[in-house]
Design a protein around this motif. Structure first.
Motif, PDB file in Angstrom:
ATOM      1  N   LEU A 351       1.029  -1.337  -0.046  1.00  0.00           N
ATOM      2  CA  LEU A 351      -0.061   0.056  -0.032  1.00  0.00           C
ATOM      3  C   LEU A 351       0.910   1.167   0.079  1.00  0.00           C
ATOM      4  N   ALA A 352       1.704   1.383   0.716  1.00  0.00           N
ATOM      5  CA  ALA A 352       2.750   2.472   0.777  1.00  0.00           C
ATOM      6  C   ALA A 352       3.413   2.691  -0.681  1.00  0.00           C
ATOM      7  N   GLU A 353       3.716   1.414  -1.312  1.00  0.00           N
ATOM      8  CA  GLU A 353       4.343   1.850  -2.598  1.00  0.00           C
ATOM      9  C   GLU A 353       3.239   2.352  -3.509  1.00  0.00           C
ATOM     10  N   ARG A 354       2.085   1.965  -3.526  1.00  0.00           N
ATOM     11  CA  ARG A 354       0.888   2.384  -4.277  1.00  0.00           C
ATOM     12  C   ARG A 354       1.011   3.785  -4.076  1.00  0.00           C
ATOM     13  N   VAL A 355       0.714   4.345  -2.770  1.00  0.00           N
ATOM     14  CA  VAL A 355       0.221   5.690  -2.453  1.00  0.00           C
ATOM     15  C   VAL A 355       1.441   6.504  -2.840  1.00  0.00           C
ATOM     16  N   ALA A 356       2.787   6.233  -2.679  1.00  0.00           N
ATOM     17  CA  ALA A 356       3.624   6.608  -3.442  1.00  0.00           C
ATOM     18  C   ALA A 356       3.953   7.001  -4.849  1.00  0.00           C
ATOM     19  N   LEU A 357       3.264   5.959  -5.510  1.00  0.00           N
ATOM     20  CA  LEU A 357       3.264   5.896  -6.977  1.00  0.00           C
ATOM     21  C   LEU A 357       2.396   7.336  -7.686  1.00  0.00           C
ATOM     22  N   VAL A 358       1.447   7.630  -6.752  1.00  0.00           N
ATOM     23  CA  VAL A 358       0.579   8.827  -6.860  1.00  0.00           C
ATOM     24  C   VAL A 358       0.818   9.842  -6.321  1.00  0.00           C
ATOM     25  N   ASP A 359       1.804   9.985  -5.410  1.00  0.00           N
ATOM     26  CA  ASP A 359       2.175  11.181  -4.863  1.00  0.00           C
ATOM     27  C   ASP A 359       1.361  11.550  -3.638  1.00  0.00           C
ATOM     28  N   GLY A 360       0.838  10.512  -2.980  1.00  0.00           N
ATOM     29  CA  GLY A 360       0.073  10.676  -1.804  1.00  0.00           C
ATOM     30  C   GLY A 360       0.796  10.294  -0.536  1.00  0.00           C
ATOM     31  N   ARG A 361      -0.100  10.231   0.573  1.00  0.00           N
ATOM     32  CA  ARG A 361       0.412  10.269   1.873  1.00  0.00           C
ATOM     33  C   ARG A 361      -0.310   8.894   2.537  1.00  0.00           C
ATOM     34  N   LEU A 362       0.486   7.998   3.606  1.00  0.00           N
ATOM     35  CA  LEU A 362      -0.350   6.948   3.932  1.00  0.00           C
ATOM     36  C   LEU A 362       0.194   7.119   5.431  1.00  0.00           C
ATOM     37  N   GLU A 363      -0.867   6.919   6.363  1.00  0.00           N
ATOM     38  CA  GLU A 363      -0.530   6.702   7.850  1.00  0.00           C
ATOM     39  C   GLU A 363      -1.361   5.576   8.095  1.00  0.00           C
ATOM     40  N   TYR A 364      -0.653   4.788   9.385  1.00  0.00           N
ATOM     41  CA  TYR A 364      -1.423   3.742  10.035  1.00  0.00           C
ATOM     42  C   TYR A 364      -0.940   3.433  11.161  1.00  0.00           C
ATOM     43  N   GLY A 365      -1.575   3.086  12.010  1.00  0.00           N
ATOM     44  CA  GLY A 365      -1.258   2.743  13.391  1.00  0.00           C
ATOM     45  C   GLY A 365      -2.526   2.608  14.271  1.00  0.00           C
ATOM     46  N   PRO A 366      -2.074   2.213  15.720  1.00  0.00           N
ATOM     47  CA  PRO A 366      -3.152   1.908  16.741  1.00  0.00           C
ATOM     48  C   PRO A 366      -3.828   3.384  17.002  1.00  0.00           C
ATOM     49  N   ALA A 367      -5.354   2.958  17.127  1.00  0.00           N
ATOM     50  CA  ALA A 367      -6.127   4.198  17.411  1.00  0.00           C
ATOM     51  C   ALA A 367      -6.429   4.316  19.104  1.00  0.00           C
ATOM     52  N   ALA A 368      -6.972   5.697  19.371  1.00  0.00           N
ATOM     53  CA  ALA A 368      -7.139   5.852  20.873  1.00  0.00           C
ATOM     54  C   ALA A 368      -8.092   4.836  21.511  1.00  0.00           C
ATOM     55  N   SER A 369      -8.840   4.296  20.848  1.00  0.00           N
ATOM     56  CA  SER A 369     -10.067   3.612  21.288  1.00  0.00           C
ATOM     57  C   SER A 369      -9.580   2.129  21.167  1.00  0.00           C
ATOM     58  N   GLY A 370      -8.314   1.956  21.000  1.00  0.00           N
ATOM     59  CA  GLY A 370      -7.934   0.716  21.102  1.00  0.00           C
ATOM     60  C   GLY A 370      -7.798  -0.283  19.820  1.00  0.00           C
ATOM     61  N   GLY A 371      -8.251   0.367  18.791  1.00  0.00           N
ATOM     62  CA  GLY A 371      -8.368  -0.362  17.536  1.00  0.00           C
ATOM     63  C   GLY A 371      -7.231  -0.079  16.399  1.00  0.00           C
ATOM     64  N   ARG A 373      -6.166   2.125  12.919  1.00  0.00           N
ATOM     65  CA  ARG A 373      -6.607   3.196  11.866  1.00  0.00           C
ATOM     66  C   ARG A 373      -5.668   3.525  11.069  1.00  0.00           C
ATOM     67  N   LEU A 374      -6.316   3.285   9.546  1.00  0.00           N
ATOM     68  CA  LEU A 374      -5.454   3.507   8.400  1.00  0.00           C
ATOM     69  C   LEU A 374      -5.924   4.687   7.646  1.00  0.00           C
ATOM     70  N   ALA A 375      -5.201   5.643   7.257  1.00  0.00           N
ATOM     71  CA  ALA A 375      -5.741   6.843   6.428  1.00  0.00           C
ATOM     72  C   ALA A 375      -4.632   7.298   5.416  1.00  0.00           C
ATOM     73  N   ALA A 376      -5.243   7.825   4.069  1.00  0.00           N
ATOM     74  CA  ALA A 376      -4.547   7.981   3.171  1.00  0.00           C
ATOM     75  C   ALA A 376      -5.078   9.390   2.531  1.00  0.00           C
ATOM     76  N   TRP A 377      -4.214  10.104   2.004  1.00  0.00           N
ATOM     77  CA  TRP A 377      -4.491  11.400   1.260  1.00  0.00           C
ATOM     78  C   TRP A 377      -3.991  11.198  -0.181  1.00  0.00           C
ATOM     79  N   LEU A 378      -4.741  11.126  -1.070  1.00  0.00           N
ATOM     80  CA  LEU A 378      -4.273  10.974  -2.524  1.00  0.00           C
ATOM     81  C   LEU A 378      -4.666  12.264  -3.297  1.00  0.00           C
ATOM     82  N   PRO A 379      -3.765  12.775  -4.221  1.00  0.00           N
ATOM     83  CA  PRO A 379      -4.129  13.997  -4.838  1.00  0.00           C
ATOM     84  C   PRO A 379      -4.903  13.820  -6.118  1.00  0.00           C
TER      85      PRO A 379
END
Length: 382
Positions: A351-371, A373-379
């Motif tokens: 996923l990180a490679e795919r997002v980088a190919l379109v010049d986007g940003r990718l974030e993921y990690g534990p959420a405050a609720s204990g679950g 979260r994965l988020a991406a911003w694509l131009p």
């Protein structure tokens, strides 16, 4: 061919060497015949005979011109300062140096020949001709021989340069083909991971439910078996599509679009997941960006199904032309296996490679609720 090796000459070399030898010998014969008709005044007969012997030796020495072109040319140029019958062999030697050696060396030998030509007209003046026209005539002959040789030299250099350029172009084409093949393999690997990972995770969930609940009502078992059968059938279909394009260009790989997002969510709901979808898109998303957004949601749902069974999953997709496409997938803490965490595997790396190919940003990690979260911003270009 070894230079100067008579027994290794090819047919073309034999023809060229023989022709140049005959030219030098004919030049000497004509000069000797002219001297016999009008012997120079004050020149003893023995000196004329010596000149003939030198001319014969000079012509014979031409058979070594390929092995020692510069040495032979310097020797014949020096001899031509007093021997008229060696002039033909000297011209052939000048031609040979110009063909087989650098222009700098050729011009140095040519300059030496001009000097010896001047010495010759001083030592052997013609009674009815000024030395200057005679020297200029010799310069013209020597210049023609050297110029012809330089022309052949540069032509050969050009041919070698073109061959080298063609070889480099072939090598570069092979490297580009290998790089394209590597990229195709990486693309196919990502597609197989995304497509089959999603389908097989559905199979795993329902097979696990049947294993842990063997006493479930018959209708639940039948429903789970139906999902397993449909998912297995669809997985086989997807596998056939991916493998079938191994013989096709990479651009013909089956690619999803963002329009299939709702079907993806419905499929996950049929597998027992609790998924809430909110899609607010103003306009048609470009194919490449939409395909990347689809793969992000697909991978996130697959991870949630494997690592957070029973958790609630929310999918948010929004954006408009001129702004970013925002993709956010979050799940609550797992209900069946508390403490399970998503590991950084090949899926997230892909996923990180795919997002980088379109010049986007990718974030993921534990959420405050204990679950998770994965988020991406694509131009999204306007």
């Amino acid at each position: 061919m070894g230079r100067g090796s008579l027994w290794r000459r090819g047919l073309r070399d034999w023809i060229v060497d023989t022709a140049l030898f005959l030219f030098a010998a004919s030049f000497g014969v004509l000069a000797a015949a002219e001297r016999l008709e009008t012997p120079p005044m004050g020149v003893p007969a023995w000196l004329f005979h010596l000149d003939q012997i030198i001319g014969v030796l000079a012509c014979a020495a031409l058979w070594t011109r390929r092995r020692w072109p510069v040495e032979l040319a310097v020797a014949l140029v020096a001899v031509s300062a007093f021997s008229e019958l060696a002039a033909g062999a000297m011209l052939v030697a000048l031609f040979t140096v110009a063909v087989h050696r650098s222009p700098r060396t050729s011009m140095a030998v040519f300059g030496l020949s001009l000097l010896t030509g001047l010495i010759y007209v001083v030592l052997h003046p013609e009674p009815d001709m000024s030395p200057l026209p005679l020297w200029l005539f010799g310069v013209a002959l020597q210049g023609a021989a050297a110029g012809w040789g330089l022309t052949i030299h540069h032509r050969r250099r050009l041919v070698l340069s073109l061959r080298d350029r063609a070889a480099r172009a072939e090598t570069e084409a092979r490297l580009r083909a290998e790089q394209a093949q590597l990229q195709a393999r990486e693309t196919i690997a990502r597609e197989m991971h995304d497509v089959l990972g999603h389908r097989l995770s559905l199979l795993s969930v329902h097979a696990g439910a049947l294993e842990f609940h063997p006493d479930a009502p018959p209708e639940d078992i039948a429903r789970a078996a139906k999902v397993i059968r449909e998912s297995a059938h669809q997985a086989l279909q997807d596998l056939r599509e991916v493998i079938g394009v191994l013989r096709a260009p990479v651009g013909e790989l089956p690619q999803p679009t963002l329009a299939g997002l709702r079907e993806l969510v419905v499929e996950s709901r049929r597998a027992g997941m609790r998924v809430d979808l909110c899609a607010e898109l103003e306009g048609d998303v470009p194919d490449r960006v939409g395909r990347t957004a689809y793969r992000i949601v697909q991978e996130a749902l697959t991870n949630a199904r494997k690592h957070a069974p029973g958790a609630e999953v929310s999918v948010r997709v929004g954006g408009a032309p001129g702004r970013e496409v925002t993709v956010e997938v979050a799940n609550t803490a797992p209900a069946l296996r508390p403490g399970s965490a998503v590991q950084r595997g090949q899926g997230l790396i892909g996923l990180a490679e795919r997002v980088a190919l379109v010049d986007g940003r990718l974030e993921y990690g534990p959420a405050a609720s204990g679950g998770w979260r994965l988020a991406a911003w694509l131009p999204w270009p306007p």
